[in-house]
Design a protein around this motif. Structure first.
Motif, mmCIF file in Angstrom:
data_model
loop_
_atom_site.group_PDB
_atom_site.id
_atom_site.type_symbol
_atom_site.label_atom_id
_atom_site.label_comp_id
_atom_site.label_asym_id
_atom_site.label_seq_id
_atom_site.Cartn_x
_atom_site.Cartn_y
_atom_site.Cartn_z
ATOM 1 N N PRO A 242 -9.162 2.855 45.708
ATOM 2 C CA PRO A 242 -7.816 2.539 45.553
ATOM 3 C C PRO A 242 -7.354 3.212 44.229
ATOM 4 O O PRO A 242 -7.524 2.677 43.170
ATOM 5 C CB PRO A 242 -7.635 1.089 45.903
ATOM 6 C CG PRO A 242 -8.901 0.476 45.334
ATOM 7 C CD PRO A 242 -10.024 1.501 45.611
ATOM 8 N N ARG A 243 -6.059 3.725 44.148
ATOM 9 C CA ARG A 243 -5.433 4.077 42.886
ATOM 10 C C ARG A 243 -4.188 3.300 42.687
ATOM 11 O O ARG A 243 -3.672 2.886 43.601
ATOM 12 C CB ARG A 243 -4.941 5.489 43.133
ATOM 13 C CG ARG A 243 -6.269 6.653 42.980
ATOM 14 C CD ARG A 243 -5.841 7.922 43.515
ATOM 15 N NE ARG A 243 -4.576 8.463 42.437
ATOM 16 C CZ ARG A 243 -4.747 9.333 41.362
ATOM 17 N NH1 ARG A 243 -6.142 9.579 41.062
ATOM 18 N NH2 ARG A 243 -4.011 9.773 40.555
ATOM 19 N N ALA A 244 -4.199 2.829 41.395
ATOM 20 C CA ALA A 244 -3.197 2.090 41.064
ATOM 21 C C ALA A 244 -1.684 2.433 40.930
ATOM 22 O O ALA A 244 -1.635 3.730 40.782
ATOM 23 C CB ALA A 244 -3.269 1.487 39.462
ATOM 24 N N CYS A 295 -14.480 15.982 37.663
ATOM 25 C CA CYS A 295 -14.302 15.071 38.908
ATOM 26 C C CYS A 295 -12.920 14.768 39.220
ATOM 27 O O CYS A 295 -12.761 14.857 40.643
ATOM 28 C CB CYS A 295 -14.984 13.819 38.754
ATOM 29 S SG CYS A 295 -14.637 12.380 37.840
ATOM 30 N N LYS A 296 -12.011 14.719 38.371
ATOM 31 C CA LYS A 296 -10.807 14.356 38.735
ATOM 32 C C LYS A 296 -10.668 12.870 39.444
ATOM 33 O O LYS A 296 -9.506 12.573 40.161
ATOM 34 C CB LYS A 296 -10.097 15.086 39.428
ATOM 35 C CG LYS A 296 -9.229 16.658 38.583
ATOM 36 C CD LYS A 296 -8.266 17.186 39.374
ATOM 37 C CE LYS A 296 -7.755 18.247 38.548
ATOM 38 N NZ LYS A 296 -6.591 19.037 39.085
ATOM 39 N N GLY A 297 -11.745 12.335 39.462
ATOM 40 C CA GLY A 297 -11.847 10.957 40.136
ATOM 41 C C GLY A 297 -11.975 9.796 39.240
ATOM 42 O O GLY A 297 -12.379 8.488 39.343
ATOM 43 N N GLY A 298 -12.000 9.816 37.593
ATOM 44 C CA GLY A 298 -11.961 8.993 36.753
ATOM 45 C C GLY A 298 -13.375 8.506 36.474
ATOM 46 O O GLY A 298 -13.662 7.185 36.159
ATOM 47 N N MET A 299 -14.392 9.227 36.969
ATOM 48 C CA MET A 299 -15.842 8.815 37.063
ATOM 49 C C MET A 299 -16.723 9.697 35.842
ATOM 50 O O MET A 299 -17.831 9.101 35.637
ATOM 51 C CB MET A 299 -16.396 9.179 38.304
ATOM 52 C CG MET A 299 -15.723 8.358 39.279
ATOM 53 S SD MET A 299 -16.304 8.487 40.938
ATOM 54 C CE MET A 299 -15.208 7.679 41.953
ATOM 55 N N CYS A 300 -16.311 10.886 35.623
ATOM 56 C CA CYS A 300 -17.082 11.593 34.704
ATOM 57 C C CYS A 300 -16.992 11.607 33.337
ATOM 58 O O CYS A 300 -17.902 11.860 32.410
ATOM 59 C CB CYS A 300 -17.427 13.148 35.212
ATOM 60 S SG CYS A 300 -15.898 14.096 34.811
ATOM 61 N N MET A 314 -3.491 4.312 33.473
ATOM 62 C CA MET A 314 -4.471 5.043 34.175
ATOM 63 C C MET A 314 -4.386 4.478 35.751
ATOM 64 O O MET A 314 -4.236 3.598 35.788
ATOM 65 C CB MET A 314 -5.987 5.046 33.695
ATOM 66 C CG MET A 314 -6.203 6.119 32.394
ATOM 67 S SD MET A 314 -7.936 5.802 31.922
ATOM 68 C CE MET A 314 -8.242 4.254 31.345
ATOM 69 N N ALA A 315 -4.471 5.717 36.598
ATOM 70 C CA ALA A 315 -4.543 5.194 37.909
ATOM 71 C C ALA A 315 -5.844 4.476 38.138
ATOM 72 O O ALA A 315 -5.909 3.621 38.925
ATOM 73 C CB ALA A 315 -4.273 6.703 38.724
ATOM 74 N N PHE A 329 -8.571 5.113 23.966
ATOM 75 C CA PHE A 329 -8.944 6.368 24.820
ATOM 76 C C PHE A 329 -8.391 6.292 26.146
ATOM 77 O O PHE A 329 -8.355 5.072 26.438
ATOM 78 C CB PHE A 329 -10.629 6.402 24.556
ATOM 79 C CG PHE A 329 -10.843 7.027 23.404
ATOM 80 C CD1 PHE A 329 -11.270 8.386 23.036
ATOM 81 C CD2 PHE A 329 -11.463 6.109 22.241
ATOM 82 C CE1 PHE A 329 -11.610 8.668 21.914
ATOM 83 C CE2 PHE A 329 -11.915 6.640 21.029
ATOM 84 C CZ PHE A 329 -12.132 7.836 20.996
ATOM 85 N N THR A 330 -8.404 7.431 26.820
ATOM 86 C CA THR A 330 -7.750 7.366 28.078
ATOM 87 C C THR A 330 -8.510 8.510 28.791
ATOM 88 O O THR A 330 -9.108 9.586 28.118
ATOM 89 C CB THR A 330 -6.363 7.498 28.207
ATOM 90 O OG1 THR A 330 -5.894 7.183 29.419
ATOM 91 C CG2 THR A 330 -5.899 9.044 27.725
ATOM 92 N N LEU A 331 -8.337 8.787 29.963
ATOM 93 C CA LEU A 331 -8.709 9.856 30.975
ATOM 94 C C LEU A 331 -7.532 10.674 31.209
ATOM 95 O O LEU A 331 -6.842 10.324 32.066
ATOM 96 C CB LEU A 331 -9.442 9.216 31.953
ATOM 97 C CG LEU A 331 -10.600 8.465 31.881
ATOM 98 C CD1 LEU A 331 -11.381 7.779 33.202
ATOM 99 C CD2 LEU A 331 -11.824 9.170 31.266
#
Length: 349
Positions: A242-244, A295-300, A314-315, A329-331
């Motif tokens: 789930p994305r915020a 990945c655009k999924g916040g994982m890599c 961040m979502a 830091f952020t993604l």
């Protein structure tokens, strides 16, 4: 950032997965030095679309650089990869990732499906330096076990220090505990049965779908395993996490337009985040600027950068550590500006 590498060999691991090895030219050998557990980002144009995907490295340093790719239903890149052959060329980013062992003497590795890919390299490296390793590996059936030959080879070579436990969901085994999917309760039951020593492990490494990781991690926390001993790397599955929702501040900032300046490889570039942009990476891409991402999924963590000025939310975040968040830091692939100006430094250590 991306390098053109020639595919050295393609080996079919299972009916729906392949191991792809690359030739690394001497000119970029230093850039492609890796640590077991890291991953490569591959890039290709598939049906007219520029697609990037991250795949873990299965080989040890000094051996041919190899990744494992399992076909996912509806997966554009994973389907494309099944048809690759020796001699083909691929755009490849140098190794990245923090899912690595240090000097742990007792390791527990827990993987599902293609999540075993980094575990093969990590287990081989740890065993070679004298560590004890237990691998709990989940699959549908024996025919879907990736890198089975390599794992059997490790078992034969390190029979006293390598324990391999196969969990199969669609092929009955004589021991009931070994049937089904990997869950926190199943891993706890294996520990109660003496098959795995969770309390004595210096490191527990999890790789696979997010729901498996969450369930096992919750169990480990309940068992009192210190969080700094538990490490994980998730698969990215669209729609899984789930994305915020965008906050009121982010909505307001995007509605009026946010000037974003990025520092990348010593160069400064500007673009604008507008109401239709979900994140910084998408906004940059829309305006012809390519930022690092995979990945655009916040994982890599490929798109990790530091907020030098302004603010952003961040979502989702599955890769930045608490200390990195505190340090600013952020993604970028998840960042939504909450100020009218945002400066992101991709060169920050």
């Amino acid at each position: 950032m991306f390098h053109d590498l020639t595919i050295r060999a393609v080996h079919r691991e299972t009916p729906d997965s392949v191991a792809i090895s690359f030739d690394v030219p001497q000119a970029v050998a230093d850039a492609f030095a890796w640590v077991p557990g890291q991953y490569l980002t591959l890039r290709a144009t598939v049906e007219g679309q520029d697609i990037r995907r991250s795949y873990s490295i299965a080989s040890l340093p000094g051996k041919p650089l190899t990744v494992g790719i399992k076909h996912v239903d509806g997966g554009a890149f994973s389907g494309f990869a099944q048809g690759l052959k020796a001699g083909d060329h691929m755009q490849v980013m140098p190794p990245e990732g923090r899912f690595v062992c240090k000097d742990e003497a007792r390791l527990v590795l827990i993987a599902a499906g293609s999540g075993v890919t980094p575990m093969v390299a990590m287990a081989a490296d740890a065993l070679a330096r004298g560590a004890e390793v237990t691998l709990i590996y989940g699959n549908r059936n024996t025919g879907s076990i990736m890198f089975r030959e390599a794992l059997d080879g490790l078992k034969d070579r390190y029979v006293d220090r390598f324990t391999m436990i196969h969990i199969l969901s669609r092929e009955p085994q004589d021991v009931a505990l070994l049937n089904g999917r990997i869950t926190g309760e199943k891993v706890a039951a294996l520990a109660r049965a003496g098959a795995v020593d969770l309390q004595g492990a210096d490191g527990v490494f999890l790789c696979g779908p997010g729901d498996m990781i969450d369930d096992v991690a919750t169990m480990l926390e309940g068992q009192g395993i210190p969080k700094d001993r538990v490490h994980f790397e998730r698969f990215f599955q669209a729609g899984e996490a789930p994305r915020a929702p965008r906050s009121a501040a982010a909505e307001a900032a995007a509605a009026q337009g946010v000037t974003v300046e990025v520092v990348l490889d010593g160069t400064r570039r500007q673009f604008t985040v507008e109401a239709g942009d979900d994140n910084v990476v998408d906004a940059a891409e829309r305006q012809g600027l390519e930022l690092p991402y995979s990945c655009k999924g916040g994982m890599c963590c490929t798109c990790r950068c530091k907020v030098a000025e302004g603010s952003a939310e961040m979502a989702v975040n599955y890769s930045l550590e608490p200390w990195e968040l505190e340090a600013g830091f952020t993604l970028a692939c998840q960042a939504r500006p909450t100020s009218d100006r945002l400066v992101l430094d991709f060169d920050a250590a």
